[in-house]
Design an enzyme around this catalytic site. Sequence first.
Site, short mmCIF file in Angstrom:
data_model
loop_
_atom_site.label_atom_id
_atom_site.label_comp_id
_atom_site.label_asym_id
_atom_site.label_seq_id
_atom_site.Cartn_x
_atom_site.Cartn_y
_atom_site.Cartn_z
N HIS A 1 0.87 -1.19 0.00
CA HIS A 1 0.00 0.00 0.00
C HIS A 1 0.89 1.23 0.00
O HIS A 1 1.28 1.76 1.04
CB HIS A 1 -0.91 -0.02 1.23
CG HIS A 1 -1.95 1.05 1.25
ND1 HIS A 1 -3.14 0.91 1.92
CD2 HIS A 1 -2.00 2.27 0.67
CE1 HIS A 1 -3.87 2.00 1.77
NE2 HIS A 1 -3.18 2.85 1.02
N HIS B 1 -9.37 0.86 -1.67
CA HIS B 1 -9.41 1.48 -0.34
C HIS B 1 -10.83 1.34 0.21
O HIS B 1 -11.81 1.62 -0.49
CB HIS B 1 -9.08 2.96 -0.45
CG HIS B 1 -7.63 3.25 -0.66
ND1 HIS B 1 -6.87 2.59 -1.58
CD2 HIS B 1 -6.80 4.15 -0.05
CE1 HIS B 1 -5.62 3.08 -1.54
NE2 HIS B 1 -5.56 4.01 -0.61
N ASP C 1 1.80 3.98 2.86
CA ASP C 1 0.77 4.81 2.25
C ASP C 1 1.38 5.97 1.44
O ASP C 1 1.67 5.82 0.27
CB ASP C 1 -0.20 5.32 3.32
CG ASP C 1 -1.56 5.72 2.77
OD1 ASP C 1 -1.80 5.57 1.56
OD2 ASP C 1 -2.41 6.16 3.57
N ASP C 2 1.56 7.12 2.08
CA ASP C 2 2.15 8.32 1.45
C ASP C 2 3.27 8.81 2.36
O ASP C 2 3.12 9.80 3.08
CB ASP C 2 1.09 9.40 1.26
CG ASP C 2 -0.05 8.95 0.38
OD1 ASP C 2 0.07 9.06 -0.85
OD2 ASP C 2 -1.07 8.49 0.93
N HIS D 1 1.43 4.81 -2.42
CA HIS D 1 1.09 5.70 -3.54
C HIS D 1 2.37 6.39 -3.98
O HIS D 1 2.96 7.15 -3.21
CB HIS D 1 0.05 6.73 -3.11
CG HIS D 1 -1.22 6.12 -2.61
ND1 HIS D 1 -2.26 5.79 -3.45
CD2 HIS D 1 -1.61 5.75 -1.36
CE1 HIS D 1 -3.25 5.26 -2.74
NE2 HIS D 1 -2.87 5.22 -1.47
N GLU E 1 -11.31 3.23 5.81
CA GLU E 1 -10.34 4.16 6.41
C GLU E 1 -11.17 5.26 7.07
O GLU E 1 -11.36 5.27 8.28
CB GLU E 1 -9.41 4.73 5.33
CG GLU E 1 -8.42 5.76 5.88
CD GLU E 1 -7.66 6.50 4.76
OE1 GLU E 1 -6.64 7.10 5.08
OE2 GLU E 1 -8.10 6.47 3.59
#
Length: 354
Positions: free
Chosen positions: A23, A207, A288-289, A25, A210
């Site tokens: 996961h 997704h 994630d980011d 990005h 969340e």
Amino acid sequence: MSDNPSTPTLLDFIQRLPKAELHLHIEGTLEPELIFQLAQRNGIALPYASIDALRAAYQFEDLQSFLDLYYAGASVLITENDFYDMTMAYMRRAQQDGIVHAEIMFDPQTHTQRGVSIQTVFSGIARALREMRNTAGISSYLILSFLRHLSEEEAQTTLTAALALREQYADLWLAIGLDSAERGNPPEKFARVYARCKELGFRLTAHAGEEGPASYVRDALDLLQVERVDHGVRSEEDPALMQRLINDAIPLTVCPLSNLKLCVVDDMQQHNLARMLQQGALVTVNSDDPAYFGGYVADNYLACAEYLNLGRKELAELARNSLLASFLPANEKDHHLELLAAMLDQADLPDDMQ
């Protein structure tokens, strides 16, 4: 008790664990320094006076406040070399963190809406991934992700454009994802495009759970036919759903530091990752980011050790889960699992880890 997370020995142990990141990005790996470098290269004026001013803006109230800055940061990506530089920066960091396989989400619509061709996006990212595969032995796949705040029709258009490149990137692009703002954009909105993707033979993830409710996780499974859920931390709100995830070994790609930064949890000690792991869910740890949320994958493992009282046994289980949950073929999973087992045999571990 968990190991002291400040000791180099625990970080070394985490970095030596062969693991997959599932996961991630790629646009979310743009560090402020690279954003400014690319902005200067492309003659783009940023609304921040300095790198420090940009980093100071990384105080998010929720997912949307992050997304606003995320899309602004992505505006510096113009040429194939920009996408290459961004991807190589992440892959080098991934190598340091012991990632042996990465499944990378990218958002073509973020770029095509700005007039960047989808070929440019694919070619820059793919060149870096192939280079790291050839030189460092790190395998990778691409997950083309639709922006859920846009229409399903726009997702269909993006898919059609990308399919013209499928053969050219068949070694990398094998999966479809769904990201961006959950609120007001339920899974059912994309049921038709996901049905098309399934017919085309793509692996499917999305997704859900969340900021969205547990029902979004159930709908992602039932309406989109996903085989893996990104985030999914709110699944616990529905005990029957939680038991289904456990029984069917449906992976959850959890991102602890992201959840903290976006106020999904108020305190890392409140995070339910350890509880879900102990219940038998196929939980994985991801970043994630990471440029925006203050931590790459090893940082997330360390946070789990420190705040959730996870020891080396649980950290190794999370690494094992990441390999099991990947889209790798069985023989490649087995290879990495054997390397993980060998690494644990050589490590100085408690008896119950042998």
